[in-house]
Structure formats: C-alpha cells, structure tokens
Motif scaffolding. Structure first.
Motif, short mmCIF file in Angstrom:
data_model
loop_
_atom_site.label_atom_id
_atom_site.label_comp_id
_atom_site.label_asym_id
_atom_site.label_seq_id
_atom_site.Cartn_x
_atom_site.Cartn_y
_atom_site.Cartn_z
N ILE A 294 -18.82 11.86 5.58
CA ILE A 294 -19.47 13.15 5.32
C ILE A 294 -19.21 13.49 3.86
N LEU A 295 -20.25 13.95 3.17
CA LEU A 295 -20.12 14.35 1.77
C LEU A 295 -20.69 15.75 1.62
N VAL A 296 -19.88 16.67 1.07
CA VAL A 296 -20.35 18.04 0.86
C VAL A 296 -20.02 18.46 -0.57
N GLU A 323 -17.69 18.58 12.39
CA GLU A 323 -16.98 18.19 11.16
C GLU A 323 -17.77 18.60 9.91
N ALA A 324 -19.09 18.44 9.99
CA ALA A 324 -19.92 18.81 8.84
C ALA A 324 -19.83 20.30 8.54
N SER A 325 -19.83 21.12 9.59
CA SER A 325 -19.76 22.56 9.40
C SER A 325 -18.42 22.96 8.77
N LEU A 326 -17.33 22.36 9.24
CA LEU A 326 -16.01 22.69 8.69
C LEU A 326 -15.93 22.32 7.21
N LEU A 327 -16.32 21.10 6.87
CA LEU A 327 -16.24 20.68 5.47
C LEU A 327 -17.20 21.50 4.60
N GLY A 328 -18.35 21.86 5.15
CA GLY A 328 -19.27 22.71 4.40
C GLY A 328 -18.66 24.07 4.09
#
Length: 561
Positions: A294-296, A323-328
């Motif tokens: 995942i890349l943010v 996971e995407a929402s958390l890192l975002g």
C-alpha cells in the motif's frame, strides 16, 4: 471453538462428492477427528442411544464401546442420510432403526452423525450377519448384540430424531454466534488500536513536536495494526532535508521507493494505492521481493511532503480497505502537521520582519543609540538564564527587550538627538515612550506576551518610577530584568553629552540602587553573570548576524503565533 455446519436441506452433488471423494481417502485431519469425537459424545447424551460418527471419504468410523467395530454404514444408507431433508429415521431390515443427519466438519468433510436402536422383536439384517461373520462373530454373539439394543416404538424414535435434530441445530447457531462474536471482538480490538494510534497522533500535533518524532511514533505502533514485513515513511522535512524511516524488513531502498512512486504518477492520490499478487507481474519482476503493498501520500498536492508504504502482508494475506484507510488517515495527519509548520514558519517570518522593521526604524531616528536594543536583549536573556527561568520566558524577555524602546518612535527627533542635557519638559516627553510603545504593540495579538516589559521597564523597585509608579513585585519580573539590562547598557555606552561610565562606577551604582531602583535578586544575578555580560557587550557588532534569527522556530511559533 471449531465451527460445524449441519445440513438440513437436500445436499448438492458436491456434498456427495465430499462424502465419497476417492482423493480424500488417505487424508487425516486431527481437527476434524477431535470435532467428530466431541459430536459423538453430544449425540449419545442427546439420544441416550449407542451412537456413531462415520466419515465416508476416508472410511473413518468412531462409535461408543457398546457398538462393534464391524458396524458401519453402507453407501446406500449414507446416500439416504445425505439426501434426507434434515434429521431422518432410516430402516435397516425389519427391526433395526438408524436416526441421524449429515454434518460438515471444519475441513469441509461431510460426516454422518447418528444413533441406533431397534423396534419390536430382535432380528439382525442380512448385511450385519455377513459383517459379523467376517469379523468372526458367532450367531449367538450377534443375537445377543441385537437384543442389547434398546427397543423403542417408532413414534418415540421419530420424536427423538426430531429433538436431536433441533438440539444440533441450536449447537450450530451457538457456534455461528460464537464465531461472529470472536470476529466482532477482533474488529473492536483493531478499531480501538486504530483510534488509539490516531488519537495519540493528534495529541502530538504541537508545533514543538518534530515531524520525525511523529513519523517514528507511527512506525513503532503500525506493526500491531498492520502485520507487514516492513513499513516505511519517507518525508521532506524542509527544503533541503528529508528523512527515510523503516520498521521491519522493507524490500525497497530509498531509490527504489522513488522509482515505485514514479511508476504511478497518474494515480488519483486522493485514494491510497493498493497492489496485491505481484509475484508473476511486470511490477513484481521490476521490484524483486515485493509481493504486495500500500502506498499513500503525506499531504495533498501541491503540498505533498512524502510517502507511507507498507509491504508484504504476513501469512500471504492481501491488503484491503481497512489497512488502506488507516494509512490514508496517518498520511493526512502527517501532511497537515507539516503544512501547519510551514504556515507557522511563514507567519513567524512576518513577525520577525515586523520586529526588525520597528527596530531599524528606531535606529534611524536615533542612530547614536544604534544597537542598544539588541545589546539589552542579549543582556536581559543572560540575566534570565541566571535566574533559572524556562526557555519560553527567556524568549519573551528577549523579544520584549528588542522592542522596549519602540515608543521613542513617537518622541520628537530633536529631543532624541539633542547633544545636551535634557530639560525637565523634554525629559517628561521622553518618559512617555513606554506608554507609546505599549499602545503601538497592544493592538498586535501575537505580541501580547512581551507588553509588560515594554510598559514597565522604567518602573523603580521603590515605587518612584514611571509610568504607573509600581513598587516591588508589583512590577512584572520581565520588566525588572529589562530595567537592569537597560541601565547597564545606557551607563556603559557613550552618549552625545557624556562618555560611557567605567564598569567599577556602574557596579557601585548597582550596589547602592539594589532594592531602591532595581530588584535585588536581578542585581545579584548580574554580579553572578558579570563576566558573561561584559563579553556579550565586547563581542557585539551591529553589523553582525541577525539576532532575531537566533530564536528557535518552534519557540517563535509557540509564543508569538
């Protein structure tokens, strides 16, 4: 608890395949065997009859000790159970009755769970006679076994079969609810940890906090939420400095991360970039060891200041929206913090420029005293250090000292530049400068901290000063410190109408004026730091470095913005 599924509708062909699949004959499953044993005990307790479990795909038979080892279910009987609508009663011969139903074990295997009884006079069915004979049983032993089975009327067996079916249906519901509860508990625990991390970040958004501190805090806690092989943050700290922090094993170095981000320049970065199953792709070939990621971004364009990357989720799992929402969210918080620091630096630069302009304006009106405010600021800060004041107070004293005479802008230039002794009327005009300076600066919200020093630096400890005739500790400590620093520089410096005073004479005046003109504690601080103060004045040059630039950015932002 292992989940079992109890079939109450006609199974599909695939379920029959699971029951009889030849490819599964040699398969062993300790988990399924353990569940089967547990079900066997439950069935015996529910019916009170000799009970059994039969897993056709691997010819696994388990029963109570009261049932012989040669007793199994024929394929025809298994099919009748598999295709029955719920729990069912199956006849074997004129007097033997099986009651039971199919169950699906955790491995997906289909088993028959049942009990056996007889109805009416004992009579062994033909297939039992053959199986018992092959096992070496005599006719008498077989007759004795059949006679030992409980004799139960058919209506009673049908009711018992229905009750057993409902009992195991309730078990299935309990197991399902237990699994849902465990999933919900795990989800709540994850959500709590996620909220805790985001909350801890928001509690660290003070400008005094370094962005690197926040980045390292994130990485230290991310692994408990996202069990990846490696997580990293690349961040542009300022115009000429960046930072690359890694936690765990990252299959990318700093250069490779730059290559990876450049591959997706056209991506809509309002959404995190999620890539799974890279093993046999061109992207995976270009970045060996990268299985998924995942890349943010940190911040939004045009204020993007870095990247957060998480690589290779453990246990061959795939990254998803959680996971995407958390890192975002983390990327947004870090980006906001960096942008706030930039804005505060810009604001701080405006404040410093304003103060510098005021000081330069004053120097232009009275060039003979050029550098006086800067020297007073340095001396006052050293006195504050000797008094063990905290850093925030020292910076307030420094800035207030820089502007302590700013009110002289409102005094007639002829008075400021007069080479002779001032007349009483001219001296009264000079005495207005603290209030003039106060009125100029009080309109500026960002400089409220320094007003006491500007207004009260000419108050006397005995109450005979101006403009408010304050006495003793009624005078703000900031002003009492600036008063000593101001007096020191004024007496040491050359003026149009006199030469600077020798240090011995100045210190004698300080001793005699302690407790009258000046705060005794501040005078004591002067004598403790007298050598440092002399060196400050000796080394000072009005053409030297910009003294305002010495103020730490974080302190300026915290105290004046």
């Amino acid at each position: 608890m292992a989940t079992i599924s109890i079939e109450y509708s006609n199974p599909l062909a695939t379920q029959k395949d699971l029951a009889w699949g030849v490819e599964s004959i040699n398969r062993t499953s300790p988990e399924s065997d353990q569940v089967a044993s547990s079900l066997l005990e439950e069935m015996a307790a529910a019916t009170g009859l000799p009970s059994f479990v039969w897993i056709p795909c691997r010819r696994y038979w388990k029963s109570e000790t009261s049932l012989p080892t040669w007793l199994t279910l024929s394929p025809a009987l298994v099919d009748r159970f598999l295709y029955a609508n719920g729990s069912t009663l199956v006849d074997l011969g004129p007097s033997i009755r099986f009651l039971g139903f199919p169950v699906t074990l955790p491995t997906g295997e289909v088993a028959i769970l049942g009990s056996v009884a007889r109805e009416g006079a004992a009579s062994a069915p033909a297939e039992w006679i053959l199986a018992a004979t092959d096992a070496g049983w005599s006719q008498a032993e077989l007759t004795q076994f059949v006679d030992s089975l409980l004799c139960i009327p058919r209506p009673t067996l049908e009711r018992l079969c229905a009750l057993a079916g409902r009992h195991f249906s309730s078990m299935r519901t309990v197991d399902r609810l237990d699994d849902e509860l465990q999933q919900l508990t795990s989800q709540i625990e994850y959500t709590f940890e996620e909220i805790s991390l985001l909350h801890s970040l928001t509690q660290r958004l003070q400008l005094s906090r370094s962005p690197l501190e926040l980045a390292n805090h994130c990485l230290a806690r991310l692994h408990s939420l996202i069990p990846a092989a490696g997580n990293a943050i690349w961040m542009q700290v300022d115009h000429d400095r960046h930072h690359f922090s890694v936690e765990g094993h990252l299959p990318l170095d700093e250069f490779q991360l730059a290559r990876l981000t450049s591959r997706f320049e056209e991506h809509d970065w309002s959404r995190p970039l999620v890539k799974n199953n890279l093993a046999k792709t061109l992207l995976g070939a270009d970045f060996p060891g990268l299985q998924n990621f995942i890349l943010v971004p940190i911040g939004e364009a045009p204020f993007r200041r870095g990247w957060i990357v998480s690589c290779n989720l453990s246990d061959d799992k795939e990254y998803g929206s959680v996971e995407a929402s958390l890192l975002g969210s983390i990327g947004t918080i870090l980006g906001t913090h960096l942008r706030n620091i930039e804005l505060y630096r810009e604001h701080q630069s405006l404040v410093i420029s304003f103060v510098r302009s005021l000081v330069q304006t004053l120097d232009a009106k009275d060039p003979y005293t050029r550098g006086h405010s800067e020297r007073v600021a340095l001396i006052a800060r050293r006195l504050g250090q000797e008094l063990r004041l905290p850093a925030d107070d020292l910076e307030d004293i420094y800035m207030s000292s820089m502007l302590h005479d700013i009110g002289k802008i409102g005094v007639d230039d002829r008075i400021l530049r007069k080479p002779d002794q001032l007349t009483p009327e001219e001296f009264r005009a000079i005495q207005q400068h603290p209030m003039i300076g106060y009125r100029i600066l009080k309109q500026l919200k960002n400089l409220q901290h320094i007003l006491p020093g500007v207004r009260s630096h000419h108050e006397a400890f005995n109450g005979k000063g101006y403009p408010d005739c304050l006495k003793g500790e009624e005078i703000p400590l900031m002003a009492r410190i600036i008063a000593v620093a101001d007096s020191y520089d004024a007496m040491c410096s050359d003026r149009p109408y006199r030469k600077g005073m020798p240090l011995e004479r100045l210190e004698e005046i300080f001793r005699r004026g302690s407790g009258l003109q000046w705060d005794p504690n501040v005078i004591d601080a002067y004598f403790a730091a007298r050598e440092d103060i002399s060196e400050i004045c000796r080394a000072y040059s009005p053409t030297g470095a910009d003294l305002l630039a010495e103020l730490p950015i974080e302190t300026m932002a915290r105290r004046f913005l």
